[in-house]
Design an enzyme around this catalytic site. Structure first.
Site, PDB file in Angstrom:
ATOM      1  N   VAL A 196       0.818  -1.232   0.000  1.00 53.36           N
ATOM      2  CA  VAL A 196       0.000   0.000   0.000  1.00 53.36           C
ATOM      3  C   VAL A 196       0.844   1.271   0.000  1.00 53.36           C
ATOM      4  CG1 VAL A 196      -2.044  -1.062   1.065  1.00 53.36           C
ATOM      5  CG2 VAL A 196      -0.283  -0.023   2.537  1.00 53.36           C
TER       6      VAL A 196
ATOM      7  N   ASN B 167      -7.040  -1.043   5.554  1.00 49.32           N
ATOM      8  CA  ASN B 167      -6.793  -1.837   6.767  1.00 49.32           C
ATOM      9  C   ASN B 167      -5.323  -2.215   6.947  1.00 49.32           C
ATOM     10  OD1 ASN B 167      -7.464  -4.074   8.854  1.00 49.32           O
ATOM     11  ND2 ASN B 167      -6.459  -5.167   7.175  1.00 49.32           N
TER      12      ASN B 167
ATOM     13  N   TYR C 156       4.131   3.988  15.241  1.00 48.40           N
ATOM     14  CA  TYR C 156       2.790   3.396  15.113  1.00 48.40           C
ATOM     15  C   TYR C 156       1.741   4.344  15.695  1.00 48.40           C
ATOM     16  CZ  TYR C 156      -1.007  -0.018  15.426  1.00 48.40           C
ATOM     17  OH  TYR C 156      -2.213  -0.673  15.284  1.00 48.40           O
TER      18      TYR C 156
ATOM     19  N   LYS D 242      -1.186   6.316  13.538  1.00 51.34           N
ATOM     20  CA  LYS D 242      -2.606   6.037  13.743  1.00 51.34           C
ATOM     21  C   LYS D 242      -3.373   7.301  14.152  1.00 51.34           C
ATOM     22  CE  LYS D 242      -2.725   1.727  12.526  1.00 51.34           C
ATOM     23  NZ  LYS D 242      -3.505   1.313  11.351  1.00 51.34           N
TER      24      LYS D 242
HETATM   25  N1  LIG Z   1      -4.822  -6.363  16.247  1.00 51.04           N
HETATM   26  C1  LIG Z   1      -4.984  -5.303  17.011  1.00 51.04           C
HETATM   27  O1  LIG Z   1      -5.030  -5.391  18.249  1.00 51.04           O
HETATM   28  C2  LIG Z   1      -5.163  -3.940  16.373  1.00 51.04           C
HETATM   29  C3  LIG Z   1      -5.536  -2.888  17.202  1.00 51.04           C
HETATM   30  C4  LIG Z   1      -5.704  -1.636  16.641  1.00 51.04           C
HETATM   31  C5  LIG Z   1      -5.533  -1.442  15.289  1.00 51.04           C
HETATM   32  N2  LIG Z   1      -5.178  -2.486  14.505  1.00 51.04           N
HETATM   33  C6  LIG Z   1      -5.010  -2.213  13.078  1.00 51.04           C
HETATM   34  O2  LIG Z   1      -5.805  -3.089  12.315  1.00 51.04           O
HETATM   35  C7  LIG Z   1      -5.221  -3.276  11.029  1.00 51.04           C
HETATM   36  C8  LIG Z   1      -5.116  -4.755  10.734  1.00 51.04           C
HETATM   37  O3  LIG Z   1      -4.212  -5.332  11.650  1.00 51.04           O
HETATM   38  P1  LIG Z   1      -4.309  -6.846  12.155  1.00 51.04           P
HETATM   39  O4  LIG Z   1      -4.353  -6.792  13.633  1.00 51.04           O
HETATM   40  O5  LIG Z   1      -5.369  -7.560  11.416  1.00 51.04           O
HETATM   41  O6  LIG Z   1      -2.839  -7.304  11.749  1.00 51.04           O
HETATM   42  P2  LIG Z   1      -2.288  -8.559  10.931  1.00 51.04           P
HETATM   43  O7  LIG Z   1      -0.825  -8.491  11.094  1.00 51.04           O
HETATM   44  O8  LIG Z   1      -3.026  -9.801  11.324  1.00 51.04           O
HETATM   45  O9  LIG Z   1      -2.687  -8.208   9.427  1.00 51.04           O
HETATM   46  C9  LIG Z   1      -2.122  -7.126   8.743  1.00 51.04           C
HETATM   47  C10 LIG Z   1      -2.079  -7.479   7.263  1.00 51.04           C
HETATM   48  O10 LIG Z   1      -1.550  -6.335   6.568  1.00 51.04           O
HETATM   49  C11 LIG Z   1      -0.604  -6.812   5.632  1.00 51.04           C
HETATM   50  N3  LIG Z   1       0.344  -5.752   5.337  1.00 51.04           N
HETATM   51  C12 LIG Z   1       1.334  -5.280   6.130  1.00 51.04           C
HETATM   52  N4  LIG Z   1       2.020  -4.320   5.502  1.00 51.04           N
HETATM   53  C13 LIG Z   1       1.438  -4.170   4.282  1.00 51.04           C
HETATM   54  C14 LIG Z   1       1.691  -3.327   3.169  1.00 51.04           C
HETATM   55  N5  LIG Z   1       2.710  -2.457   3.169  1.00 51.04           N
HETATM   56  N6  LIG Z   1       0.878  -3.425   2.080  1.00 51.04           N
HETATM   57  C15 LIG Z   1      -0.131  -4.319   2.054  1.00 51.04           C
HETATM   58  N7  LIG Z   1      -0.399  -5.162   3.068  1.00 51.04           N
HETATM   59  C16 LIG Z   1       0.377  -5.078   4.169  1.00 51.04           C
HETATM   60  C17 LIG Z   1       0.053  -8.007   6.277  1.00 51.04           C
HETATM   61  O11 LIG Z   1       0.697  -8.852   5.334  1.00 51.04           O
HETATM   62  C18 LIG Z   1      -1.138  -8.660   6.964  1.00 51.04           C
HETATM   63  O12 LIG Z   1      -1.792  -9.584   6.115  1.00 51.04           O
HETATM   64  C19 LIG Z   1      -3.862  -2.558  11.059  1.00 51.04           C
HETATM   65  O13 LIG Z   1      -3.982  -1.299  10.464  1.00 51.04           O
HETATM   66  C20 LIG Z   1      -3.598  -2.421  12.552  1.00 51.04           C
HETATM   67  O14 LIG Z   1      -2.753  -1.345  12.852  1.00 51.04           O
HETATM   68  C21 LIG Z   1      -5.003  -3.737  15.006  1.00 51.04           C
END
Ligand SMILES: NC(=O)c1ccc[n+]([C@@H]2O[C@H](COP(=O)([O-])OP(=O)(O)OC[C@H]3O[C@@H](n4cnc5c(N)ncnc54)[C@H](O)[C@@H]3O)[C@@H](O)[C@H]2O)c1
Length: 259
Positions: free
Chosen positions: A59, A85, A157, A161
């Site tokens: 992305v 996402n 991070y 965000k």
């Molecule tokens: N899990 C949590 O507790 C949490 C809390 C708050 C926010 N988030 C946010 O939710 C979103 C999803 O996170 P998640 O927890 O499902 O994490 P995850 O690591 O399970 O999934 C993230 C996905 O993004 C992909 N990715 C990473 N860098 C990328 C790039 N440059 N281009 C395209 N794809 C890329 C990864 O390969 C992975 O499949 C993120 O933005 C994260 O910051 C997660």
């Protein structure tokens, strides 16, 4: 169930966690989905299983964004929904590491979490304003509770965000003032049981149990619970919601610290 049948969506970071749950949820709601991820093998497998289309995408590669949007429009005829996402952590506090490592981590996390989200909004709006029947669309950007209560252990991070939250509001109000029926909202997840947290647990045993306690519900969210909020904001159920934040944090930010 929000009415999403027949809409067309792009979901980034679809190979894992919240992105994977969102692809499954939108497909179950009758949405045509183009999922994208840097992880080609897992992304393709997830999309095949969910009946979605898949494309490899980093992305942060802004030149690729118009091609990704064009692929969705060529395949499905329009673009109604973008879920920005994809995200990553950097794992660096402000005084950690030497300058070279610190700025490399900062640049990367900002490029993916913030610039990737901005580039996605920009490319999606260009397509949404040309949708058959007139400009219409819904963008859902994924921030984090660290946008509001930042982590001392991850300045990049947390800052990225917080910026995503402001970015969503700027995009939302720009579209509104331009007379475009394109909404942009932010989902703010709390601790959700996905790969990001599992990676930290591997380095810091006990981490998952610790973050579960940040919610008065005393558990982590299942990614499907976050996907439900994303589906609602992406749907036509909430036409007066734009520039809004939707917390999906199990009450973590609702309780006074220490109680
Ligand atoms: N899990 C949590 O507790 C949490 C809390 C708050 C926010 N988030 C946010 O939710 C979103 C999803 O996170 P998640 O927890 O499902 O994490 P995850 O690591 O399970 O999934 C993230 C996905 O993004 C992909 N990715 C990473 N860098 C990328 C790039 N440059 N281009 C395209 N794809 C890329 C990864 O390969 C992975 O499949 C993120 O933005 C994260 O910051 C997660």
């Amino acid at each position: 169930m929000p009415d999403l049948k027949g809409k067309v969506a792009i979901v980034t970071g679809c190979a894992s966690g919240i992105g994977a749950a969102t692809v499954r949820r939108l497909r179950a709601d009758g949405v045509e989905v183009l999922g994208t991820d840097v992880d080609a093998a897992r992304g393709q497998a997830l999309c095949d299983a969910a009946g979605a289309r898949f494309a490899v995408q980093n992305v942060s590669d802004r030149a690729l964004w118009p091609q990704i949007v064009a692929e969705a429009v060529a395949a499905f005829g329009r673009l109604d929904i973008l879920v920005n996402n994809a995200g990553m952590v950097s794992g660096a506090g402000i005084g950690d590491h030497d300058d070279a490592a610190m700025f490399a981590a900062w640049d990367k996390v900002l490029a993916v979490n913030l610039t990737g989200t901005m580039a996605g909004c920009r490319a999606a709006i260009a397509a949404m304003r040309d949708n058959p029947g007139g400009a219409k669309g819904a963008i859902v950007n994924i921030a984090s509770t660290t946008a509001i209560t930042p982590l001392p252990t991850d300045v990049g991070y947390s800052a990225s965000k917080a910026a995503v939250r402001a970015l969503s509001k700027s995009v939302a109000t720009w579209c509104a003032q331009a007379g475009l029926n394109i909404r942009c909202n932010t989902v703010i997840p709390g601790a959700t049981h996905t790969g990001i947290l599992d990676a930290t647990e591997a380095q810091m045993p006990g981490f998952l149990a610790m973050v579960a306690k940040t919610s008065p519900l005393n558990r982590l969210a299942d990614p499907s619970e976050t996907a439900a909020a994303i589906a609602f904001l992406a749907s036509d159920e909430c036409p007066f919601m734009t520039g809004a934040d939707m917390l999906v944090d199990g009450g973590a930010l609702a309780i006074h610290p220490g109680f």
